[in-house]
Structures are given as structure tokens and as C-alpha cells.
Design an enzyme around this catalytic site. Structure first.
Site, short mmCIF file in Angstrom:
data_model
loop_
_atom_site.label_atom_id
_atom_site.label_comp_id
_atom_site.label_asym_id
_atom_site.label_seq_id
_atom_site.Cartn_x
_atom_site.Cartn_y
_atom_site.Cartn_z
N ARG A 267 4.75 -7.83 -9.39
CA ARG A 267 4.95 -8.79 -10.48
C ARG A 267 3.66 -9.45 -10.93
NH1 ARG A 267 9.11 -12.40 -7.40
NH2 ARG A 267 7.42 -11.99 -5.95
N LYS B 5 10.90 0.11 6.60
CA LYS B 5 11.76 -0.64 7.50
C LYS B 5 11.65 -2.13 7.17
CE LYS B 5 9.44 -2.39 11.49
NZ LYS B 5 9.22 -2.47 12.90
N HIS C 90 7.06 4.84 11.05
CA HIS C 90 5.70 5.37 11.18
C HIS C 90 5.41 5.93 12.57
CE1 HIS C 90 4.91 1.25 12.57
NE2 HIS C 90 3.95 1.79 13.28
N LYS D 55 3.03 9.77 14.20
CA LYS D 55 1.91 9.79 15.15
C LYS D 55 1.72 11.20 15.70
CE LYS D 55 2.16 5.00 16.61
NZ LYS D 55 0.79 4.58 16.26
N GLU E 53 2.77 -4.71 23.23
CA GLU E 53 1.80 -5.28 22.31
C GLU E 53 1.14 -6.49 22.96
OE1 GLU E 53 3.32 -5.09 17.90
OE2 GLU E 53 4.92 -5.83 19.16
N ASP F 90 13.71 -5.17 15.69
CA ASP F 90 12.38 -4.86 15.15
C ASP F 90 11.80 -3.58 15.77
OD1 ASP F 90 10.25 -5.70 13.41
OD2 ASP F 90 9.06 -6.13 15.20
N HIS G 50 12.00 2.36 16.34
CA HIS G 50 10.92 3.12 16.99
C HIS G 50 11.33 3.68 18.36
CE1 HIS G 50 8.64 1.49 13.80
NE2 HIS G 50 8.40 0.33 14.33
N LYS H 71 6.08 -8.43 23.09
CA LYS H 71 4.86 -9.01 22.52
C LYS H 71 4.14 -9.84 23.58
CE LYS H 71 6.23 -9.07 17.74
NZ LYS H 71 5.19 -8.09 17.38
N1 LIG Z 1 3.12 -5.35 6.51
C1 LIG Z 1 3.42 -4.50 7.45
O1 LIG Z 1 2.63 -4.22 8.37
C2 LIG Z 1 4.74 -3.79 7.45
C3 LIG Z 1 5.05 -2.91 8.51
C4 LIG Z 1 6.25 -2.22 8.48
C5 LIG Z 1 7.12 -2.43 7.44
N2 LIG Z 1 6.82 -3.30 6.44
C6 LIG Z 1 7.79 -3.46 5.34
O2 LIG Z 1 7.17 -3.10 4.12
C7 LIG Z 1 7.67 -3.88 3.06
C8 LIG Z 1 6.51 -4.60 2.39
O3 LIG Z 1 5.89 -5.44 3.34
P1 LIG Z 1 4.55 -6.26 3.05
O4 LIG Z 1 4.13 -6.81 4.36
O5 LIG Z 1 3.58 -5.45 2.27
O6 LIG Z 1 5.12 -7.46 2.13
P2 LIG Z 1 4.28 -8.49 1.28
O7 LIG Z 1 2.88 -8.61 1.76
O8 LIG Z 1 5.10 -9.73 1.15
O9 LIG Z 1 4.20 -7.80 -0.17
C9 LIG Z 1 5.32 -7.65 -1.00
C10 LIG Z 1 4.90 -6.90 -2.25
O10 LIG Z 1 6.03 -6.74 -3.09
C11 LIG Z 1 5.76 -7.27 -4.38
N3 LIG Z 1 7.00 -7.81 -4.93
C12 LIG Z 1 7.74 -8.84 -4.42
N4 LIG Z 1 8.82 -9.06 -5.20
C13 LIG Z 1 8.76 -8.15 -6.22
C14 LIG Z 1 9.58 -7.89 -7.35
N5 LIG Z 1 10.68 -8.61 -7.63
N6 LIG Z 1 9.22 -6.89 -8.17
C15 LIG Z 1 8.12 -6.16 -7.92
N7 LIG Z 1 7.30 -6.36 -6.88
C16 LIG Z 1 7.61 -7.36 -6.04
C17 LIG Z 1 4.70 -8.33 -4.13
O11 LIG Z 1 3.90 -8.62 -5.23
P3 LIG Z 1 4.32 -9.76 -6.30
O12 LIG Z 1 4.70 -10.97 -5.51
O13 LIG Z 1 3.11 -9.93 -7.16
O14 LIG Z 1 5.47 -9.20 -7.06
C18 LIG Z 1 3.85 -7.61 -3.07
O15 LIG Z 1 3.02 -6.65 -3.68
C19 LIG Z 1 8.70 -4.81 3.69
O16 LIG Z 1 9.97 -4.21 3.61
C20 LIG Z 1 8.26 -4.88 5.15
O17 LIG Z 1 9.34 -5.19 6.01
C21 LIG Z 1 5.66 -3.98 6.42
#
Ligand SMILES: NC(=O)c1ccc[n+]([C@@H]2O[C@H](COP(=O)([O-])OP(=O)(O)OC[C@H]3O[C@@H](n4cnc5c(N)ncnc54)[C@H](OP(=O)(O)O)[C@@H]3O)[C@@H](O)[C@H]2O)c1
Length: 483
Positions: free
Chosen positions: A51, A148, A178, A182, A216, A235, A240, A331
Site C-alpha cells: 500500500r 505461513k 521453508h 533446506k 533457537e 509456530d 516444520h 526459544k
Molecule cells: N518475517 C518473517 O521472517 C516471516 C517468516 C515466516 C513467515 N512470515 C509470514 O510472511 C508474511 C509477511 O510477513 P512480514 O514479516 O514480511 O510482514 P510485515 O513486515 O508486516 O510486512 C507486511 C507487508 O504487507 C504489506 N501490506 C499490508 N497490508 C496490505 C494490504 N492491505 N495490501 C497490500 N499490501 C499490504 C505491507 O506494506 P504496506 O503496509 O505498505 O501495505 C508490507 O509490505 C506473514 O504472513 C508472516 O506470517 C514471515
């Protein structure tokens, strides 16, 4: 050894959530490494979508910073980064509204593979799927990748599956775990099904027990609020650890084909025994020197969510009845270490009497230092009679495979390339995810009904004392949690 890069077709990969943490830390640096390896064909593009107001030039700066911070040691030669950045585009789009969708329609091309990575919270999966089809952005060959957590229980997972199934066939849906990307996890299948040596012994007649550990050192960090609603069971275990359990326990599939492999994994989940409470130990870490304890970290002094879990799991099928699988994850433990250990039975008769240990262990290390070690019994060198000792036959990938072994592809980049290739083998099928929730739901509901309170454990330890007792009751011991 010559590294082989298997070409993929040119693609447009749209990353919804292209400015998020996962995109920054994993997806974008991973794609850059594939580009450096020559696996991003000419004409391929990556389109970030979120967004936030940003143009493509600003997104390229964002991507460059992400690569500088998280790109790893394998940097490309000078000038290559520019070549990668030229392939980046950005659209401002709202998954829940109409804003930006016409821009995306204009940008997408017909003659390339179209893949859409939902790197956003699961509450947006349905909206994205609906708008993608409504705006005619997908065809029968398009793929979506979902992150996830895939639900928080069976009902929510079913609802997500239903929402996606309204717009996509199962063969178009790539649910990422993920861990399956591996190198060692895939090697586990190669070792089991590519060698005559192990498969005949891979059953309850020869295997005493199997341990799966994902430890971890970090705590919940800034994810406290999210984590406290989830806990180690949701989680880590439901996805996993259960995937690792499936790969280690499944029957040989008839061929290395996505559905053949996933059918066998599903059968394992369906054969899991229902859990009994005294086969589970839950824990919460105490404050350490430099970090708050679990309850403080999540901001709830009465939290009953587990940051650690150990369990004894049984599989009721011909192959495994009677062989326990001990799973643990937590953890703030002593070391960061993920390992599967197959502990074979003692010899039924030793011709050497009491001369030493005669137990073989096959250890499959996922991180750090991915590799496989087989403990074998040999004679202690030198004179002085027949004394036996255990030595490791060590296949450290870094040593055995030289540069290719050390320079391993990160799980995310491998999985993204599999999406482009259209290979679902390393992705979870909808029925697998639902079966995993169907097994975990009653366990979690039992804790809630009983008001189960996790045991505490010291930060930097190997977990709660009760976990040691879980194995001691069976006259077994955990492997040390060591790097
Ligand atoms: N981070 C990790 O290490 C990790 C690991 C495993 C799984 N995940 C999963 O991956 C997903 C993303 O995680 P993240 O950590 O990257 O989250 P994040 O840092 O909160 O990022 C969310 C992203 O989605 C966008 N977004 C939010 N609402 C939106 C909307 N209505 N329309 C379009 N874009 C939107 C945000 O940008 P804007 O706010 O500008 O829209 C941002 O780019 C989640 O399901 C999380 O559970 C993450």
C-alpha cells in the site's frame, strides 16, 4: 564439482508485501543470488506490491539496501546489482480495495510465467485471490505462493483452503514451509531412497527411536504479541517439525513426484497416535542476563503460551509401531541447532562382551553446518586388546562437496525457483495442512480446557527438567543441544 543451474522460463513474480520484513530479509536477497547464479532468465521481472506510496526507482533503492544488509557473502561482481535492479518494478496496491489493480494489470505480460507471492498476513489471502481473478491477472498456468501461518487451527485452515480454492486449482497453490527447501532435508530423501544401505533398517525392528530438535537461541524479540497467540506448537510443531517427521517416517513414494511424495507424507500424519498429556512437556523461558523472560517479553505476566515443547509421538503403522519419535523445539536455548537423529538399536548379541558401545546413530543436521554423520563402532587403535569406540563417518557438505557444499542455496531461493518451474514437491498440499491441524487441535484444546501452565526453564539451558524426564522414563537421553 561443477554447479549446475537448471534454467527456468522467464517470469513475472509479483510480491504482495514486497516492502515487508520477509521480502527484505529473504525473498529479495534470495532472488538476487539466483540472478547472480544465472538463473533469472532475460525478460524476468520482480514486481513489489504494497500500500505504501513508492515508485519503481524508490523500490530499487529499497531492494539494493535489502541486498546490502541481507544478501550474504556471495556478492555479485561489480555492476551486476544494477542488472538485477533493472528488473524491479513497484506498484502501490491495496489488497482490500481497488487502488492500484489497474496499474498491475497494465504491467503484467502474457508470454511469461506469472507467479504471485502472498508475503502478507493470512487475513489478506482471500482478498488477494479474489482480486487477482476479478482483474483477469491469472490464467490456468499462474501460481500463487502463500506464507505461513496457514491458519491457527483446523477451521481457519479449512476456511483459507476454501477461499483459495474458489479461484485456484490445488496445482496452482504453493504453501511454503521453508524447512522443506533446506538442502539437508532433501538430502534426507536422497539418503533414504537413493541408497540400499539404510532403507532395509528404517523400521521399528532396527530403529530404537528418533529425535527431532529445532533449537533457537533467540527469544520472541519484537514478535511477542504475535507469538503469544501462537506458541511453539502452532509456530513450529504443526508445520516444520511435522514436515520433518513426515519425511523421516514416510514410506518410499513410487516416484519422486509431487503428489506421490505428498500422499506418503499425508499417510504419516494420519497414522499419528493421539497425544496423551504426560507425553508432552511445555516450557517458558526465564529472564536471562541481557533479555527479559518470556512473560515480560510478551507483555503478559500470566501468559500460558509455551516457548518450548517436547513430546513423545507414536506412529501406528506397520513400519513404526513401537518406535517413539521425540520432538522438541524452543526459544532461548543453549545453541541454535536443528537436527534429526535416528538412533538404531543395540546389537542383539555382542561378540565383544562389555567392550564398549555398539549403537549406531545417524545424525542429519539442518543448521548450522548442514551435513550428515553416521556413528559407527570401530576398534580403538593401538595394542591392549579389543576395545571398541564410536567414531563419526562425517559428511559435512562444506568439506565433502567443496565450494558447492559450502555455498548452499538458501531455502527460499530454491523454493521460489521451484514455483517458477512448477514443481510442488517441496510444498504442502491443502489436505496435509488440514491433517496436521486435525492432529494438533485436540492437544491445544486439552491445554486450554485444563488450564495447563508451562514449566519454566533457564534461558541458555537445554529446556525444562521435565523434558529430560520424558526420555529418562524410557531409559533414553536427549542429544546435547550443541551447535
Ligand atoms: N518475517 C518473517 O521472517 C516471516 C517468516 C515466516 C513467515 N512470515 C509470514 O510472511 C508474511 C509477511 O510477513 P512480514 O514479516 O514480511 O510482514 P510485515 O513486515 O508486516 O510486512 C507486511 C507487508 O504487507 C504489506 N501490506 C499490508 N497490508 C496490505 C494490504 N492491505 N495490501 C497490500 N499490501 C499490504 C505491507 O506494506 P504496506 O503496509 O505498505 O501495505 C508490507 O509490505 C506473514 O504472513 C508472516 O506470517 C514471515
Amino acid at each position: 564439482m561443477v554447479s549446475r543451474v537448471i534454467p527456468v522460463d522467464p517470469f513475472d513474480l509479483v510480491i504482495f508485501g514486497g516492502t515487508g520484513d520477509l521480502a527484505r530479509r529473504k525473498i529479495l536477497p534470495g532472488l538476487f543470488r539466483r540472478f547472480c547464479a544465472g538463473q533469472m532468465p532475460n525478460g524476468s521481472r520482480v514486481i513489489g506490491a504494497a500500500r505504501g506510496e513508492m515508485d519503481s526507482a524508490a523500490y530499487r533503492e529499497f531492494v539494493a539496501e535489502a541486498i546490502a544488509e541481507f544478501g550474504g557473502e556471495r556478492a555479485c561482481e561489480d555492476g551486476t546489482l544494477d542488472g538485477f535492479l533493472e528488473r524491479m518494478e513497484f506498484v502501490t496496491i491495496d489488497a482490500r480495495g481497488e487502488n492500484g489493480w489497474s496499474d498491475l494489470v497494465e504491467l503484467m505480460r502474457d508470454d511469461v510465467v506469472r507467479a504471485f507471492y502472498f508475503s502478507v498476513g493470512p487475513s489478506l489471502f482471500g482478498d488477494l485471490a479474489e482480486r487477482l481473478t476479478k482483474h483477469g491477472l491469472t490464467d490456468a498456468d499462474s501460481r500463487i505462493v502463500v506464507e505461513k501461518p496457514f491458519g491457527r487451527d483446523l477451521d481457519t485452515a479449512k476456511a483459507l483452503n476454501r477461499d483459495l480454492a474458489k479461484h485456484f486449482d490445488e496445482r496452482q497453490i504453493y504453501r511454503i514451509d521453508h524447512y522443506l527447501g533446506k538442502e539437508t532435508v532433501q538430502n534426507l530423501m536422497a539418503v533414504r531412497f537413493g541408497n540400499m544401505l539404510f532403507e532395509p533398517l528404517w523400521n521399528s525392528q532396527y530403529v530404537d527411536h528418533i529425535q527431532i530438535t529445532v533449537a533457537e537461541t533467540v527469544g520472541v524479540g519484537g514478535r511477542g504479541e504475535y507469538y503469544d497467540k501462537s506458541g511453539a506448537m502452532r509456530d513450529m510443531v504443526q508445520n516444520h517439525l511435522m514436515q520433518l517427521l513426515c519425511l523421516i517416517a514416510m514410506e518410499p513414494p513410487s516416484k519422486f513426484d509431487p503428489d506421490a511424495v505428498r500422499d506418503e507424507k499425508l499417510k504419516v500424519i494420519r497414522a499419528l497416535d493421539p497425544m496423551v498429556p504426560h507425553h508432552i512437556v511445555r516450557g517458558q523461558y526465564e529472564p536471562g542476563e541481557d533479555e527479559p523472560g518470556y512473560r515480560e517479553a510478551v507483555g503478559d505476566p500470566r501468559s500460558r503460551t509455551e516457548s518450548y515443547i517436547a513430546m513423545k509421538v507414536g506412529i501406528s503403522n506397520w513400519r513404526w509401531a513401537g518406535t517413539p519419535f521425540y520432538l522438541r523445539t524452543g526459544k532461548r536455548l543453549k545453541a541454535r541447532s536443528s537436527e534429526i537423529v535416528v538412533v538404531f538399536k543395540e546389537l542383539n548379541h555382542s561378540i565383544f562382551g562389555e567392550a564398549g558401545e555398539h549403537r549406531n546413530e545417524l545424525s542429519i543436521r539442518l543448521q548450522p553446518n548442514e551435513g550428515i554423520t553416521l556413528g559407527v563402532t570401530i576398534k580403538e587403535p593401538g595394542p591392549g586388546g579389543m576395545r571398541l569406540m564410536n567414531v563419526p563417518l562425517d559428511m559435512s557438505f562444506a568439506e565433502a562437496l567443496g565450494a558447492d557444499g559450502a555455498d548452499q542455496t538458501d531455502a527460499y531461493e530454491r523454493l521460489i525457483m521451484d514455483v517458477i518451474r512448477g514443481n510442488q514437491t517441496l510444498f504442502m498440499r491443502g489436505d496435509e495442512v488440514e491433517a496436521a491441524w486435525a492432529w494438533t487441535d485436540p492437544i491445544i484444546q486439552g491445554w486450554e480446557a485444563r488450564g495447563d501452565v508451562p514449566k519454566t526453564y533457564d534461558a541458555g539451558s537445554e529446556g525444562p527438567v521435565d523434558a529430560v524426564q520424558l526420555l529418562a522414563r524410557d531409559t533414553r537421553v536427549w542429544r546435547k543441544v550443541a551447535p
